[in-house]
Design a protein around this motif. Structure first.
Motif, short mmCIF file in Angstrom:
data_model
loop_
_atom_site.label_atom_id
_atom_site.label_comp_id
_atom_site.label_asym_id
_atom_site.label_seq_id
_atom_site.Cartn_x
_atom_site.Cartn_y
_atom_site.Cartn_z
N PRO A 89 -1.86 18.49 1.49
CA PRO A 89 -2.45 18.76 0.17
C PRO A 89 -2.49 20.25 -0.18
N LYS A 90 -2.68 21.11 0.84
CA LYS A 90 -2.77 22.55 0.60
C LYS A 90 -1.43 23.15 0.19
N LYS A 91 -0.35 22.37 0.37
CA LYS A 91 0.99 22.86 0.01
C LYS A 91 1.56 22.09 -1.19
N GLY A 92 0.66 21.61 -2.01
CA GLY A 92 1.10 20.94 -3.24
C GLY A 92 1.21 19.44 -3.15
N GLY A 93 1.03 18.88 -1.94
CA GLY A 93 1.02 17.43 -1.79
C GLY A 93 2.38 16.78 -1.87
N ARG A 94 2.37 15.48 -2.20
CA ARG A 94 3.60 14.68 -2.32
C ARG A 94 3.63 14.03 -3.68
N ARG A 95 4.15 14.72 -4.64
CA ARG A 95 4.23 14.19 -6.01
C ARG A 95 5.24 13.04 -6.06
N SER A 96 4.89 11.98 -6.76
CA SER A 96 5.79 10.84 -6.94
C SER A 96 6.01 10.59 -8.42
N GLN A 97 7.24 10.81 -8.89
CA GLN A 97 7.56 10.56 -10.30
C GLN A 97 7.41 9.08 -10.62
N TRP A 98 7.65 8.23 -9.62
CA TRP A 98 7.49 6.79 -9.83
C TRP A 98 6.03 6.45 -10.15
N VAL A 99 5.10 6.99 -9.37
CA VAL A 99 3.67 6.74 -9.62
C VAL A 99 3.24 7.36 -10.94
N ARG A 100 3.69 8.57 -11.22
CA ARG A 100 3.32 9.26 -12.46
C ARG A 100 3.81 8.51 -13.70
N ASN A 101 4.85 7.70 -13.55
CA ASN A 101 5.41 6.95 -14.68
C ASN A 101 5.01 5.48 -14.70
N TRP A 102 4.04 5.09 -13.89
CA TRP A 102 3.57 3.70 -13.90
C TRP A 102 3.15 3.28 -15.32
N ALA A 103 3.46 2.04 -15.68
CA ALA A 103 3.08 1.52 -17.01
C ALA A 103 1.56 1.51 -17.20
N VAL A 104 0.82 1.37 -16.09
CA VAL A 104 -0.64 1.31 -16.18
C VAL A 104 -1.20 2.56 -16.86
N TRP A 105 -0.54 3.71 -16.70
CA TRP A 105 -1.04 4.94 -17.32
C TRP A 105 -0.84 4.94 -18.84
N ARG A 106 0.16 4.20 -19.31
CA ARG A 106 0.34 4.11 -20.77
C ARG A 106 -0.77 3.26 -21.39
#
Length: 360
Positions: A89-106
């Motif tokens: 986490p201290k190095k920016g973590g593990r960003r996932s474009q798949w999770v960031r684009n989940w339909a649930v967020w829309r």
């Protein structure tokens, strides 16, 4: 002749009845679809609220219980992985474009709805610190706009990687830490911010909810107030790394929950301040609407519009050892820019011209 007229009339009536029945069917289908969409929006918001409040504690309890069962190996493997992965986490973590684009967020976005407004371009050759105001109860606008792609932050600011900074304690919670990192959320501590602004290239934007827990204690509908006057650490970090400061105001963030406000000097405020001092967060007594009805109390926030306006970046020089005078100068510039941003956009989002941003 009459029978012909009667037959023609019967045919017309039959055709009209079929057409009417089809219209009724489509209107019912549309109505049901609309209701289903609204319930999906409510569920999408509730899952995040429950994740925010109890996921970390619940997963910790489940893993500890697993140690006492025949599945103890699963818990051992996870905690072994956690030990190896502790500093990620201290190095920016593990960003996932798949999770960031989940339909649930829309669905999450459309419930309120939440909107992101861009006022200026950001250069990919620079790094940025966004000051996000106000905190509200949960910073729902900050999460939706910067930790998901629901409002298309990556398209509005191409080449910019947003990192929403939150309490470091959240990253000690099993499973919750993975969930947070997948959205590009990182700990709000000096080590993390130093790493992202000095060893992660350019085009990084760290979103810091400057008012923090203290600001959440005064969050209530109809109030536009920020805790900022003595918050200068983010300015010092910006100066040390030459990261431009970007004032950001979220209209409506304080409208989505109602809170019991304890007066200064009361026992309730004393307890909140002790929690804030020693644990990093302040427990709030708040409520929204119920899961199935807006007329009951519950944890679901009220569906009030949240509009996050990202202001013009303030160019910050790189000073390895900034003086207090330097910090005060750029802090004053930041406060002035935030107030101007608020005044320029307030009438567009339902506030009167006479509304004043309270800077505490």
């Amino acid at each position: 002749g009459c029978s012909v007229v009667r037959e023609a009339g019967r045919g017309w009536c039959t055709g009209s009845s079929i057409l009417s029945a089809l219209q009724d069917l489509f209107s019912i289908t549309w109505l049901n679809r609309s209701k289903v969409e609204k319930q999906l929006q409510v569920i999408s918001v509730l899952q995040w609220v429950l994740s925010f409040l109890v996921l970390g504690v619940a997963c910790s309890a489940i893993l500890m219980y697993t140690f006492c069962t025949d599945c103890w190996l699963i818990a051992v493997l996870y905690f072994t992985w956690l030990a190896f992965d502790w500093n990620t986490p201290k190095k920016g973590g593990r960003r996932s474009q798949w999770v960031r684009n989940w339909a649930v967020w829309r669905y999450f976005r459309d419930y309120f709805p939440i909107q992101l407004v861009k006022t200026h371009n950001l250069l990919t050759t620079r790094n940025y610190i966004f000051g996000y105001h106000p905190h509200g109860i949960m910073g729902l606008g900050a999460f939706c706009n910067f930790s998901t792609e629901a409002t298309e932050v990556s398209k509005k600011f191409p080449g910019i990687r947003p990192y929403l900074a939150t309490l470091a304690g959240n990253f000690r919670m099993p499973v919750l830490r993975e969930y947070l990192m997948s959205g590009g959320i990182c700990p709000v501590n000096r080590d993390t911010i130093d790493y992202l602004l000095s060893k992660n290239g350019s085009g990084n934007a760290i979103i810091i909810v400057v008012g923090g827990a203290a600001e959440s204690l005064s969050s209530m509908p109809g109030k536009n107030a920020v805790t900022l006057r003595n918050r200068k650490g983010f300015v010092k970090l910006a100066l040390r790394h030459g990261a431009d400061l970007v004032p950001t105001y979220s209209f409506g963030e304080n409208e989505v929950y109602k809170q019991v406000i304890f007066e200064e000097g009361s026992w309730g405020r004393w307890v909140q301040k002790k929690f804030q001092k020693y644990i990093g967060f302040a427990p709030c007594i708040f409520h929204g609407r119920g899961l199935f009805s807006s007329d009951t109390w519950g944890l679901v926030p009220y569906s009030k519009p949240i509009t996050t306006v990202v202001g013009e970046p303030i160019t910050i020089p790189k000073l390895e050892h900034p003086t207090q005078q330097d910090i005060d100068l750029y802090h004053a510039m930041y406060v002035e820019a935030l107030v101007k941003l608020f005044d320029k956009h307030k009438t567009k989002f339902g506030l009167p011209e006479t509304e004043v941003l309270e800077v505490n």
